[in-house]
Design an enzyme around this catalytic site. Structure first.
Site, PDB file in Angstrom:
ATOM      1  N   THR A  26      -6.740 -11.419 -58.618  1.00 26.73           N
ATOM      2  CA  THR A  26      -6.285 -11.184 -60.002  1.00 26.73           C
ATOM      3  C   THR A  26      -4.992 -10.378 -59.988  1.00 26.73           C
ATOM      4  OG1 THR A  26      -8.557 -11.186 -60.804  1.00 26.73           O
ATOM      5  CG2 THR A  26      -6.959 -10.054 -62.179  1.00 26.73           C
ATOM      6  N   SER A  28      -0.552  -9.922 -61.337  1.00 27.48           N
ATOM      7  CA  SER A  28       0.728 -10.617 -61.517  1.00 27.48           C
ATOM      8  C   SER A  28       1.212 -11.267 -60.212  1.00 27.48           C
ATOM      9  CB  SER A  28       1.778  -9.648 -62.062  1.00 27.48           C
ATOM     10  OG  SER A  28       1.878  -8.506 -61.242  1.00 27.48           O
ATOM     11  N   THR A  29       0.902 -10.686 -59.063  1.00 30.46           N
ATOM     12  CA  THR A  29       1.295 -11.305 -57.789  1.00 30.46           C
ATOM     13  C   THR A  29       0.459 -12.563 -57.560  1.00 30.46           C
ATOM     14  OG1 THR A  29       1.579  -9.023 -57.034  1.00 30.46           O
ATOM     15  CG2 THR A  29       1.869 -10.751 -55.382  1.00 30.46           C
ATOM     16  N   GLY A  80      -3.937  -9.547 -54.541  1.00 30.41           N
ATOM     17  CA  GLY A  80      -2.953  -8.465 -54.516  1.00 30.41           C
ATOM     18  C   GLY A  80      -3.612  -7.127 -54.267  1.00 30.41           C
ATOM     19  N   LYS A  92      -7.491  -1.177 -55.017  1.00 30.93           N
ATOM     20  CA  LYS A  92      -7.420  -2.312 -55.931  1.00 30.93           C
ATOM     21  C   LYS A  92      -8.158  -1.945 -57.223  1.00 30.93           C
ATOM     22  CE  LYS A  92      -8.223  -6.388 -54.637  1.00 30.93           C
ATOM     23  NZ  LYS A  92      -7.162  -6.695 -55.622  1.00 30.93           N
ATOM     24  N   GLY A  94      -6.419  -2.161 -60.405  1.00 32.24           N
ATOM     25  CA  GLY A  94      -5.489  -1.882 -61.499  1.00 32.24           C
ATOM     26  C   GLY A  94      -5.678  -2.857 -62.657  1.00 32.24           C
ATOM     27  N   GLY A  95      -6.166  -4.043 -62.335  1.00 29.11           N
ATOM     28  CA  GLY A  95      -6.430  -5.051 -63.365  1.00 29.11           C
ATOM     29  C   GLY A  95      -7.897  -5.085 -63.781  1.00 29.11           C
ATOM     30  N   GLU A 101     -13.634  -8.984 -57.230  1.00 29.75           N
ATOM     31  CA  GLU A 101     -12.708  -9.089 -56.092  1.00 29.75           C
ATOM     32  C   GLU A 101     -13.421  -8.674 -54.806  1.00 29.75           C
ATOM     33  OE1 GLU A 101      -8.514  -8.293 -58.500  1.00 29.75           O
ATOM     34  OE2 GLU A 101      -9.520  -6.595 -57.587  1.00 29.75           O
ATOM     35  N   LYS A 119       4.137  -1.237 -52.839  1.00 33.12           N
ATOM     36  CA  LYS A 119       2.692  -0.976 -52.698  1.00 33.12           C
ATOM     37  C   LYS A 119       2.343  -0.344 -51.345  1.00 33.12           C
ATOM     38  CE  LYS A 119       1.810  -3.220 -56.594  1.00 33.12           C
ATOM     39  NZ  LYS A 119       1.206  -4.525 -56.654  1.00 33.12           N
TER      40      LYS A 119
HETATM   41  C1  5RP Z   1      -6.689  -6.329 -60.073  1.00 31.00           C
HETATM   42  C2  5RP Z   1      -6.069  -5.930 -58.792  1.00 31.00           C
HETATM   43  C3  5RP Z   1      -4.682  -6.392 -58.523  1.00 31.00           C
HETATM   44  O1  5RP Z   1      -4.674  -7.108 -57.333  1.00 31.00           O
HETATM   45  C4  5RP Z   1      -3.760  -5.193 -58.418  1.00 31.00           C
HETATM   46  O2  5RP Z   1      -3.863  -4.437 -59.609  1.00 31.00           O
HETATM   47  C5  5RP Z   1      -2.306  -5.621 -58.202  1.00 31.00           C
HETATM   48  O3  5RP Z   1      -1.815  -6.231 -59.349  1.00 31.00           O
HETATM   49  P1  5RP Z   1      -0.333  -6.792 -59.453  1.00 31.00           P
HETATM   50  O4  5RP Z   1      -0.232  -7.952 -58.512  1.00 31.00           O
HETATM   51  O5  5RP Z   1      -0.198  -7.188 -60.905  1.00 31.00           O
HETATM   52  O6  5RP Z   1       0.618  -5.688 -59.079  1.00 31.00           O
HETATM   53  O7  5RP Z   1      -6.638  -5.260 -57.971  1.00 31.00           O
HETATM   54  O8  5RP Z   1      -7.936  -5.729 -60.265  1.00 31.00           O
END
Ligand code: 5RP
Length: 220
Positions: A26, A28-29, A80, A92, A94-95, A101, A119
């Site tokens: 999950t 943006s990457t 990501g 991990k 942030g989303g 995951e 990162k």
């Molecule tokens: C979501 C995650 C994402 O992989 C992490 O937050 C990185 O996000 P992004 O690719 O948007 O920087 O762990 O739960």
């Protein structure tokens, strides 16, 4: 930074083999990875998704999303991270998708992590560590996290000031001001607190391969 994310996401396609069912993370990457996967969708059997957000993007591309209970173990998981240390331990979540995951990472033979250079860290903990908690245990877990880690747990809010609710119907506490010198021990300890669903430390099951987006991408 989104160019670095795109380069990392596209590089990860090299790890996809014909006939695979691909675990998809999950963020943006990962969105760049999904867009690249769409170009070779006829070569794969399908995907297992870690969030409603990724499921929506996969389905919009016409990529099949399967149930992990039906697929069994996976060969590949691509996701990501918010932070990555030299030993490929990760923060991990942030989303807010950390629990699914973690489940897919555990079910996969190979975990390919895709990040932008920002990162990379020597010691995890500058990014607040997410912990998914059962709603009734929120205050209890926050008190125990404070006593255990010395960091400051903060209840994650939406921009409208509501508690963030995960795809599993739970809440997120983000622990601020940590310096995580032993990620495996901290992961284990936090997992023991009743009411914790999962912690966003991926140390016991860390990444196998890390792709850092750049021109060209670096892999370690
Ligand atoms: C979501 C995650 C994402 O992989 C992490 O937050 C990185 O996000 P992004 O690719 O948007 O920087 O762990 O739960």
């Amino acid at each position: 930074m989104s160019e670095a994310k795109r380069l990392a996401g596209e590089k990860a396609i090299e790890y996809v083999e014909d006939g695979m069912i691909v675990g998809v993370g999950t963020g943006s990457t990962v969105a760049y990875f999904i867009d690249a996967l769409a170009r070779i969708k006829d070569r794969i059997k399908g995907t297992v998704s870690s969030s409603d957000q990724s499921t929506e993007r996969l389905r919009a591309h016409g990529i099949e999303v399967l149930d992990l209970n039906a697929t069994g173990p996976l060969s590949l998981y691509v996701d990501g991270a918010d932070e990555c240390d030299p030993r490929k331990c990760l923060i991990k979540g942030g989303g807010a998708a950390l629990t699914r995951e973690k489940i897919i990472a555990e079910a996969s033979d190979r975990f390919v992590c895709i990040i932008d250079p920002a990162k990379r860290v020597e010691v995890l903990g500058k990014f607040p560590l997410p912990v998914e908690v059962i709603p009734m245990a929120r205050s209890l877990v926050a008190r125990e996290l404070l006593a255990m880690t010395g960091g400051q747990p903060v209840w994650r809010q939406t921009t409208e000031g509501q508690g963030v609710v995960t795809d599993n119907g739970n809440l997120i506490l983000d622990i601020h001001n940590l310096s995580i010198t032993d990620p495996t021990a901290m992961e284990q300890a936090i997992n023991q607190i009743p009411g914790v669903v999962s912690v966003g430390l991926f140390a016991r099951r860390r990444a196998d391969v890390v792709i850092v987006g750049g021109e060209p991408p670096t892999v370690f």
